[in-house]
Design a protein around this motif. Structure first.
Motif, PDB file in Angstrom:
ATOM      1  N   ALA A 350      32.977  -8.056 -61.457  1.00 22.55           N
ATOM      2  CA  ALA A 350      33.775  -8.956 -62.297  1.00 22.55           C
ATOM      3  C   ALA A 350      33.780 -10.368 -61.718  1.00 22.55           C
ATOM      4  O   ALA A 350      33.651 -11.358 -62.449  1.00 22.55           O
ATOM      5  CB  ALA A 350      35.199  -8.418 -62.430  1.00 22.55           C
ATOM      6  N   GLY A 351      33.910 -10.474 -60.391  1.00 18.30           N
ATOM      7  CA  GLY A 351      33.895 -11.784 -59.749  1.00 18.30           C
ATOM      8  C   GLY A 351      32.567 -12.488 -59.916  1.00 18.30           C
ATOM      9  O   GLY A 351      32.514 -13.700 -60.176  1.00 18.30           O
ATOM     10  N   ASP A 352      31.465 -11.749 -59.764  1.00 14.95           N
ATOM     11  CA  ASP A 352      30.134 -12.336 -59.940  1.00 14.95           C
ATOM     12  C   ASP A 352      29.967 -12.881 -61.354  1.00 14.95           C
ATOM     13  O   ASP A 352      29.415 -13.973 -61.556  1.00 14.95           O
ATOM     14  CB  ASP A 352      29.048 -11.287 -59.661  1.00 14.95           C
ATOM     15  N   LEU A 353      30.430 -12.112 -62.341  1.00 15.51           N
ATOM     16  CA  LEU A 353      30.277 -12.539 -63.727  1.00 15.51           C
ATOM     17  C   LEU A 353      31.130 -13.772 -64.041  1.00 15.51           C
ATOM     18  O   LEU A 353      30.706 -14.658 -64.792  1.00 15.51           O
ATOM     19  CB  LEU A 353      30.651 -11.394 -64.668  1.00 15.51           C
ATOM     20  N   ARG A 354      32.332 -13.855 -63.450  1.00 17.14           N
ATOM     21  CA  ARG A 354      33.157 -15.048 -63.671  1.00 17.14           C
ATOM     22  C   ARG A 354      32.481 -16.281 -63.092  1.00 17.14           C
ATOM     23  O   ARG A 354      32.543 -17.364 -63.682  1.00 17.14           O
ATOM     24  CB  ARG A 354      34.542 -14.858 -63.048  1.00 17.14           C
ATOM     25  N   GLY A 416      23.840 -10.543 -66.655  1.00 15.02           N
ATOM     26  CA  GLY A 416      24.280 -11.812 -67.224  1.00 15.02           C
ATOM     27  C   GLY A 416      23.569 -12.152 -68.525  1.00 15.02           C
ATOM     28  O   GLY A 416      24.205 -12.497 -69.524  1.00 15.02           O
ATOM     29  N   GLN A 417      22.244 -12.055 -68.516  1.00 20.43           N
ATOM     30  CA  GLN A 417      21.478 -12.387 -69.711  1.00 20.43           C
ATOM     31  C   GLN A 417      21.776 -11.425 -70.859  1.00 20.43           C
ATOM     32  O   GLN A 417      21.891 -11.824 -72.014  1.00 20.43           O
ATOM     33  CB  GLN A 417      19.979 -12.373 -69.401  1.00 20.43           C
ATOM     34  N   THR A 418      21.934 -10.132 -70.517  1.00 19.59           N
ATOM     35  CA  THR A 418      22.233  -9.137 -71.557  1.00 19.59           C
ATOM     36  C   THR A 418      23.589  -9.398 -72.191  1.00 19.59           C
ATOM     37  O   THR A 418      23.738  -9.322 -73.420  1.00 19.59           O
ATOM     38  CB  THR A 418      22.205  -7.718 -70.960  1.00 19.59           C
ATOM     39  N   LEU A 419      24.593  -9.716 -71.368  1.00 17.56           N
ATOM     40  CA  LEU A 419      25.911 -10.029 -71.908  1.00 17.56           C
ATOM     41  C   LEU A 419      25.847 -11.249 -72.829  1.00 17.56           C
ATOM     42  O   LEU A 419      26.451 -11.253 -73.913  1.00 17.56           O
ATOM     43  CB  LEU A 419      26.903 -10.283 -70.771  1.00 17.56           C
ATOM     44  N   SER A 420      25.114 -12.279 -72.414  1.00 18.91           N
ATOM     45  CA  SER A 420      24.978 -13.484 -73.245  1.00 18.91           C
ATOM     46  C   SER A 420      24.340 -13.151 -74.580  1.00 18.91           C
ATOM     47  O   SER A 420      24.797 -13.599 -75.639  1.00 18.91           O
ATOM     48  CB  SER A 420      24.136 -14.544 -72.512  1.00 18.91           C
ATOM     49  N   ASP A 421      23.286 -12.343 -74.538  1.00 19.85           N
ATOM     50  CA  ASP A 421      22.591 -11.970 -75.774  1.00 19.85           C
ATOM     51  C   ASP A 421      23.493 -11.178 -76.706  1.00 19.85           C
ATOM     52  O   ASP A 421      23.520 -11.413 -77.920  1.00 19.85           O
ATOM     53  CB  ASP A 421      21.334 -11.156 -75.441  1.00 19.85           C
ATOM     54  N   LEU A 422      24.231 -10.226 -76.133  1.00 22.24           N
ATOM     55  CA  LEU A 422      25.112  -9.384 -76.966  1.00 22.24           C
ATOM     56  C   LEU A 422      26.246 -10.201 -77.566  1.00 22.24           C
ATOM     57  O   LEU A 422      26.590 -10.035 -78.753  1.00 22.24           O
ATOM     58  CB  LEU A 422      25.687  -8.237 -76.123  1.00 22.24           C
ATOM     59  N   LEU A 423      26.832 -11.104 -76.783  1.00 16.85           N
ATOM     60  CA  LEU A 423      27.925 -11.943 -77.300  1.00 16.85           C
ATOM     61  C   LEU A 423      27.422 -12.908 -78.372  1.00 16.85           C
ATOM     62  O   LEU A 423      28.094 -13.137 -79.383  1.00 16.85           O
ATOM     63  CB  LEU A 423      28.592 -12.720 -76.164  1.00 16.85           C
ATOM     64  N   GLU A 424      26.231 -13.455 -78.155  1.00 14.58           N
ATOM     65  CA  GLU A 424      25.666 -14.367 -79.138  1.00 14.58           C
ATOM     66  C   GLU A 424      25.331 -13.630 -80.430  1.00 14.58           C
ATOM     67  O   GLU A 424      25.573 -14.123 -81.523  1.00 14.58           O
ATOM     68  CB  GLU A 424      24.414 -15.029 -78.568  1.00 14.58           C
TER      69      GLU A 424
END
Length: 428
Positions: A350-354, A416-424
């Motif tokens: 969680a800290g890394d992602l923030r 990180g990239q996967t989260l960005s893609d899914l949120l977008e």
């Protein structure tokens, strides 16, 4: 023996996360619209001397609606019931240093001691916006266009709300033409302002009580029914032309009923109402060219308006325009905790992602995964990251998309990239 519940002060509101989210939504829209027209944010003190409001805001506001108390030196202090006199004082204090025209806006708490009712509380938040240093119908039109732009930005249409505009100088001419002496001007303005608040019988009685004759009363009724009256005023003609050029003409109409109750208004006045008139005025304002001089400065023209947060909230709810995110978490991602032994890894992820710029909540205890996933769903979170012993040993994570009911498994370097893609993809 159970303790008695302590209640909040009458006329105040508790801002639970949902209510706070709506308040912030309104603040963000006010900021967005204000800055789009080039206005700067400012604020004044929450406490002012009663002297600042006396004979400037009107007797009712000063004597009946202000929270007043003496300080230790005996001077009467009040919690601010409005901001315009404070603004005038601030301008007067630094008038020679300021660059005119001023375009200023503010958002903050205010207090009025009155009977709480639908759309009115004793404590409220208010948007104030003013253009100081220019006396033109174009400046008045810009202010009304700002109000219309805000209503439109909140999702409201011209079929749901409109801005009603009048001109006090125009009305003064009509009052004089009826043979009503100039010294009764403010009394007649107060009479007009109370027309929608009293029964026809009580309003007529009030008119006769302040000294109007029967013929003057009938004449005033005819004036208030003349929706084409604005064409007598060159300033009003130029005002409406500019409003249309600014693209907001469909929201704006003339209304001889609008006069505003505060004594310091000098010319253009306006209010916003929902078309069904189910609520109080959404916002109100106008031109006040004498107020800076009244508080010790050099005369300078000014126009502005104020909008409380409560009535606009009720209007948005009634017309189905409340934002959909009010009950959701500001973090769209939840990192789950599989066990006490893996909790540290979940917090580390969680800290890394923030640090990568994501808004992330980490479940604060090791409990059953279905409970954590249900929590994420109820909080409106979009993605759930599963991190158990198998994922940790293999250097991967599982990401569950609650909106699409899909799950993917990716390496830690791809998170990180996967989260960005899914949120977008979810916002598309």
């Amino acid at each position: 023996m159970t303790k008695q519940e302590i209640k909040s002060v009458k006329g105040t509101r508790d801002y639970y996360p949902r209510e706070m989210s709506l308040r912030n939504f309104l603040y963000d829209k006010a900021r967005q619209v204000s800055e789009s027209f080039g206005y700067q944010e400012y604020d004044g003190p929450f406490l002012e001397t009663l002297e600042l409001y006396a004979a400037k805001s009107g007797e009712e506001l000063v004597k009946e609606q202000s929270f007043v108390f003496p300080d230790r030196g005996g001077e009467l202090i009040t919690l601010r019931p409005e901001l315009t006199p404070t603004l005038a004082r601030m301008v007067a204090q630094r008038q020679r240093q300021l660059v005119f025209p001023l375009r200023w806006w503010s958002w903050g708490p205010f207090w009025r001691y009155e009977r709480p009712q639908k759309g009115r509380t004793r404590e409220f938040f208010q948007w104030n916006i003013d253009l100081i240093g220019v006396d033109t119908p174009q400046a008045d039109a810009e202010m009304v266009a700002i109000a219309a732009s805000f209503l439109e930005a909140c999702g409201l249409t011209s079929q749901e709300v409109h801005l009603l505009v009048n001109n006090r100088q125009l009305m003064e001419g009509e009052i004089l033409a009826l043979g009503i002496p100039m010294e009764k001007r403010l009394e007649v303005f107060h009479l007009i302002d109370r027309k929608d608040k009293l029964s026809p019988e009580d309003w007529r009685a009030y008119a006769l009580e302040i000294g109007l004759t029967s013929s003057q009363y009938e004449g005033l009724l005819n004036v208030l029914q003349d929706e084409g009256l604005w064409q007598k005023s060159e300033r009003m003609q130029r005002f409406f032309e500019c409003v249309h050029m600014l693209g907001m003409g469909e929201f704006v109409r003339f209304s001889p009923h609008v006069i505003r109750g505060l004594d310091y208004y000098t010319s253009t006045v306006f209010e916003a109402w929902d078309v069904k008139r189910e609520f109080r005025a959404i916002l109100g304002g106008g031109r006040y060219d004498n107020l800076v001089a009244d508080v010790g400065g050099t005369p300078v023209p000014a126009v502005g308006f104020a909008m409380g947060d409560l009535v606009i909230s009720l209007v948005l709810e009634a017309y189905g325009h409340l934002p959909s995110h009010l009950d959701t978490s500001p973090a769209p991602i939840l990192v789950t905790v599989f066990s006490e032994e893996t909790m540290g890894e979940s917090f580390r992820l969680a800290g890394d992602l923030r640090r990568q710029g994501f808004k992330v909540a980490c479940y604060p205890e090791a409990t059953k995964l279905p409970r954590q996933i249900k929590y994420a769903d109820r909080m409106g979170m979009r993605l759930v990251i599963l991190l158990g012993p198998d994922e940790i040993s293999e250097g991967v994570v599982s990401i569950k998309d609650l909106a699409r009911m899909e799950q993917v498994r990716v390496t830690r370097s791809q998170v990180g990239q996967t989260l960005s893609d899914l949120l977008e993809r979810g916002s598309a």
